[in-house]
Design an enzyme around this catalytic site. Structure first.
Site, mmCIF file in Angstrom:
data_model
loop_
_atom_site.group_PDB
_atom_site.id
_atom_site.type_symbol
_atom_site.label_atom_id
_atom_site.label_comp_id
_atom_site.label_asym_id
_atom_site.label_seq_id
_atom_site.Cartn_x
_atom_site.Cartn_y
_atom_site.Cartn_z
ATOM 1 C CD GLU A 119 -1.611 2.397 1.635
ATOM 2 O OE1 GLU A 119 -2.323 3.279 1.422
ATOM 3 O OE2 GLU A 119 -0.596 2.691 2.282
ATOM 4 C CG ASP B 16 -4.733 2.989 5.570
ATOM 5 O OD1 ASP B 16 -4.014 3.135 6.672
ATOM 6 O OD2 ASP B 16 -4.123 3.026 4.625
HETATM 7 ZN ZN ZN Z 1 -1.931 3.213 5.535
#
Ligand code: ZN
Length: 349
Positions: free
Chosen positions: A221, A242
């Site tokens: 990511e 997140d």
């Molecule tokens: Zn992150």
């Protein structure tokens, strides 16, 4: 609540203690795989890119959900071994050199040796270098001082350290009596700990869920292409779990769950955002809706990759992200509660 929180916090502590800069995530993925193996209801697959997909079947298998959190973190790579035995770095992920200046680190060699050191300005000593405060923190001045007796490039190479070796930063984890968790890599291991705990709760309590749900532990990511592939084709809703970004003008806090309406990639799916807000309201979960100015997620990466999904973004609020991060157990708990409510709720129309 206390038992659950301690469970999540213990997972978080274990996750941050396993080095996993983007590109070197095999160990942490294996750790999660081993942890989830004991739950018979969980089907697991790993992708060629090295991510882990843990699936729990729901009553409806035709429409599915994905929740993703990323296990990769910021880090660095050995760029150059200098003639004086110091090591220059190449960054992995987006951070500023001053946010790692003074940090302890570990170099991981090809032969699985680990060497510790400290990330410092070349001109660190004020007794030798005038005006060190004014010197630029950049890849020319920032270097590793190894904890080995080495004064030359050759001596460093003899240890087995080479250009291309991964460098991880010391997490310096602390859990305070006041409920704060201070550590590097809370982005996004705080969310991964929440997902691990969710799987455990669903499995141990034999909870029925309306739709087959995939828990996608992604591993690229921070470099922009985490869970943007290997998304099961029945997926309708896709939530990236997140961090919420805290700062001037932001609504996110270390105590609420952040629901993102928009980041640099554009707005998240309106219906899904609204559903998350409604679920938070009806379950008395403390939340904030926020917009992140410089931010992309695995959900926006999946949209960019061409997946036809409804995408959302929620997560715990993390202070000083990509620097000396901190959050509070309140935020973990609120995020966990919202996600548990979500996976038991019907899909939006
Ligand atoms: Zn992150």
């Amino acid at each position: 609540m206390q038992k659950n929180i301690n469970h999540m916090v213990n997972y978080l502590k274990e996750l941050v203690s396993i080095p996993s800069p983007s590109g070197d995530t095999e160990e942490i993925i294996r750790f999660c795989e081993n942890l989830l193996k004991m739950h018979q209801r969980v089907e697991m697959t790993t992708t060629n890119k090295g991510a882990l997909l843990a699936t729990i079947r729901g009553n409806n298998d035709k429409k599915q959900r994905v929740l993703t959190a990323h296990l990769d973190t910021l880090g660095a790579m050995v760029k150059e071994i200098k003639s004086d035995g110091k090591i220059r770095l190449s960054m992995i992920g987006g951070f500023k050199w001053n946010s790692v200046e003074g940090e302890y680190c570990t170099i991981h060699t090809m032969e699985d040796e680990n060497y510790t050191g400290t990330i410092l300005m070349h001109q660190a000593s004020v007794h030798v270098y005038q005006g060190v405060g004014k010197e630029k923190r950049n890849d020319q001045n920032i270097e590793i001082r190894l904890d080995e007796q080495v004064d030359s490039k050759e001596e460093v190479e003899t240890l087995g350290i080479n250009v291309g070796d991964f460098v991880s930063f010391d997490p310096r984890y602390q859990y305070t009596d006041s409920g704060y968790i201070k550590s590097r890599h809370l982005d996004d291991k705080a969310s991964a700990a929440i997902l691990l705990h969710m799987i455990e709760e669903i499995s141990e309590n034999e909870l029925e869920i309306p739709y087959t749900t995939h828990f996608f532990f992604s591993n690229n990511e921070e470099i922009g292409y985490g869970a943007n592939a290997s998304i099961p084709h029945q997926t309708v809703e896709y939530i990236a779990v997140d961090m919420g970004a805290i700062g001037d003008g932001q609504t996110s806090t270390e105590h609420d769950v952040s629901i993102c309406a928009k980041d640099s990639s554009g707005p998240y799916h309106l219906g899904l955002k609204n559903q998350l807000v409604r679920l938070a309201n009806s379950n008395n979960i403390a939340y904030q809706v926020d917009i992140y100015p410089y931010y992309g997620s695995d959900a926006s990466a999946a949209i960019r990759a061409g997946f036809d999904i409804k995408h959302g973004l929620v997560g715990p609020g993390i202070d000083a992200s990509h620097s000396f991060e901190r959050t509070h157990t309140d935020s973990l708990w609120n995020t966990y509660q919202l996600l548990m409510a979500y996976i038991q709720a019907p899909m939006i129309k």
